[in-house]
Design a protein around this motif. Structure first.
Motif, short mmCIF file in Angstrom:
data_model
loop_
_atom_site.label_atom_id
_atom_site.label_comp_id
_atom_site.label_asym_id
_atom_site.label_seq_id
_atom_site.Cartn_x
_atom_site.Cartn_y
_atom_site.Cartn_z
N THR A 404 6.69 -8.41 0.29
CA THR A 404 6.10 -7.98 1.34
C THR A 404 6.86 -8.34 2.76
OG1 THR A 404 4.47 -9.74 1.42
CG2 THR A 404 3.90 -7.72 0.17
N ASP A 463 0.57 0.03 5.03
CA ASP A 463 1.75 0.95 5.10
C ASP A 463 3.26 0.36 4.48
OD1 ASP A 463 0.31 2.51 6.39
OD2 ASP A 463 0.59 2.06 8.37
N PHE A 464 3.43 -0.91 4.88
CA PHE A 464 4.59 -1.62 4.37
C PHE A 464 4.58 -1.88 2.80
CE2 PHE A 464 7.68 -4.92 3.14
CZ PHE A 464 8.61 -4.49 3.66
N GLU A 465 3.35 -2.01 2.24
CA GLU A 465 3.18 -2.12 0.79
C GLU A 465 3.28 -1.06 0.14
OE1 GLU A 465 -0.40 -4.19 0.00
OE2 GLU A 465 0.21 -6.25 0.75
N THR A 466 2.91 0.02 0.74
CA THR A 466 3.13 1.43 -0.01
C THR A 466 4.39 1.65 0.00
OG1 THR A 466 0.94 2.07 1.02
CG2 THR A 466 2.40 3.90 0.33
N GLU A 467 5.29 1.49 1.03
CA GLU A 467 6.82 1.63 1.16
C GLU A 467 7.35 0.71 -0.24
OE1 GLU A 467 8.44 0.61 4.70
OE2 GLU A 467 7.11 2.31 5.87
N GLN A 470 6.62 2.55 -3.57
CA GLN A 470 7.31 3.74 -3.56
C GLN A 470 8.98 3.34 -4.14
OE1 GLN A 470 6.65 5.88 -0.13
NE2 GLN A 470 4.72 6.86 -0.60
N GLN A 471 9.38 2.51 -3.41
CA GLN A 471 10.82 2.44 -3.71
C GLN A 471 10.74 1.65 -5.06
OE1 GLN A 471 13.00 2.81 -1.49
NE2 GLN A 471 14.66 2.15 -3.15
#
Length: 482
Positions: A404, A463-467, A470-471
């Motif tokens: 994170t 939002d950052f955890e979702t990115e 997805q990565q």
């Protein structure tokens, strides 16, 4: 006169019979009935010496034309004897054309032809042997190959040759090996271990394994295979810096120490028995099931239940939602404020965000004397004590630093569960993360889709955890189901 006329008459007769020929030469004409005759210059008479028989049909009685035909059948040799001009004709066998030289010539040509044929056969045989035996040896690659010639060289002035002292070959090899080893040690010192493309498989899965670090630099920078996700009885393995950071997340009252709390806790629960290392004889697949509203009407129930491990978290429900979320659970992640009862055979996985959480676990499984943390909590819980697991406090710091990247105060339960699965499982599938199809953030069992429960906590960066999630899917380390 009479002798001269006789001689003239004889000469004329001779010319008529055989044609003119000089004296002393061989005449080709003679009557077939004559065996020989002599002419004496003195008497001018021609005497018959002998007669072999009656004249043939072409004899003198046949006229000039017949006599000329008979000349081809006999040879007459004429000689002049002395001054008397005596002419003697002696009958002999007709000379034959010599055939011996022709036969010898034919034999020589035949021998020459046989000799040429033999030479050609020897040449063909020699070429065949050369192609069969010597040509493959010439075309075979050499046993040793010369090292590649480097083009990076410097031209140095010629120096006089020096006397070299040759050491024994064994000593030279030993020195070279020692120098090479020192170079390798210096090159690899204080550097991260890089992925080797030809390394052996880490697990028994047909596809890729999570612990295999090849193919993704992004993943290799974040994933640390040396991390221990579970807390063991010995606290000495926890880094002091990580422990100090964890103790500052949520302050707990009291003067107790971590060693005392852990000692009491492991008197109630058993030490962790979960094998977290990958095995080449095993393929452990895990389904990490979040609580997002996008699970509704997804139909993922059977697919979720087909995994080796099914990880759920917090207040997740399965009854009434089996078609979309399944009904199996092997590991249930929770903390005191989200605690629920856990069925038999399911591993309760505690996420301790503070020291008070470890105390609560001991109390909830024994006396039930702790009723609050920073809020009212469940006093007792039902769980299999032998299957209880506690996440290592240092693992929190690892996820916060590597994954994170300090977005938010600390990682969320969902993020911790995914990274935990990356270290325990060989293949990871993720369900129920993110917003629903309409962009709403809520739990799948909630009727109010606009509750926005995931965004109310200010300690996480959703939002950052979702990115990051997805990565992970893009890098092929997880399979993300919507």
């Amino acid at each position: 006169m009479t002798g001269s006329r006789s001689r003239e008459t004889a000469a004329e007769r001779e010319k008529e019979l055989c044609g003119h020929a000089p004296r002393g030469r061989s005449l080709c004409l003679a009557p077939s009935g004559l065996s020989g005759w002599k002419s004496s210059g003195d008497s001018g008479r021609v005497r018959r010496r002998s007669r072999s028989g009656p004249p043939a049909a072409g004899g003198l009685h046949g006229g000039e034309s017949e006599g000329r035909g008979l000349c081809a059948q006999r040879n007459i040799q004429m000689t002049a004897a002395g001054r008397t001009g005596q002419l003697t004709a002696v009958r002999g066998p007709a000379p034959r054309r010599k055939a011996r030289p022709v036969a010898m010539l034919l034999r020589r040509k035949l021998c020459a032809a046989v000799l040429v044929a033999a030479v050609l056969l020897l040449m063909l045989a020699s070429q065949s042997i050369h192609r069969r035996h010597f040509l493959p040896m010439l075309m075979a690659p050499p046993i040793t190959q010369a090292p590649p010639i480097s083009t990076n060289f410097e031209i140095k002035p010629t120096e006089p040759p020096a006397i070299m002292k040759l050491n024994p070959p064994i000593k030279i090899l030993a020195e070279q090996e020692e120098q090479q080893k020192e170079k390798e040690d210096n090159a690899t010192k204080d550097q991260p271990v890089l992925y080797v493309q030809n390394q052996q498989r880490q697990c028994g899965c047909s596809g890729s394994c999570v612990s295999e670090l090849g193919g993704s630099d992004w993943f290799r920078k974040r994933y640390d295979p040396k991390q221990e996700p579970l807390l063991a009885e010995n606290i000495s393995g926890v880094e002091p810096a990580a422990l100090q950071w964890w103790l500052g997340l949520q302050r707990s009252g009291g003067d107790v120490t971590l060693e005392d709390v852990m000692s009491q806790m492991f008197q109630v629960i058993s030490p962790p028995s979960l094998d977290t290392k990958p095995l080449r004889s095993r393929c452990r697949s895990c389904a990490v099931v979040g609580n997002s509203g996008n699970l509704r009407e997804s139909g993922h129930g059977e697919r979720i239940d087909s995994h080796s491990f099914v990880i759920r978290m917090n207040k997740a429900l399965t009854r009434g939602f089996e078609k979309d979320v399944g009904n199996r659970t092997t590991h249930h992640f929770l903390y005191p404020e989200s605690a629920v009862d856990v069925d038999g055979g399911v591993s309760l996985v505690l996420l301790p965000f503070k020291l008070r959480d470890l105390e609560w676990l001991t109390s909830a499984l024994s006396t039930g004397h702790i009723k609050t943390t920073y809020m009212r909590v469940k006093e007792r819980i039902q769980a299999d004590k032998d299957k209880v697991l506690v996440v290592n406090p240092a693992f929190f710091k690892y996820v916060h630093d590597r994954w994170t990247e300090h977005h938010g105060r600390y990682p969320s339960t969902g993020m911790l569960a995914i990274v935990f699965a990356l270290h325990v499982c060989d293949q990871v599938s993720v369900f129920g993360y993110g917003a629903d199809r309409e962009g709403n953030w809520h739990h799948y069992w909630e009727k109010n889709r606009h509750a926005g429960a995931f965004r109310k906590t200010g300690v996480h960066n959703a939002d950052f955890e979702t990115e990051i999630i997805q990565q992970l899917a893009i890098e092929g380390k997880i399979t993300l189901h919507r």
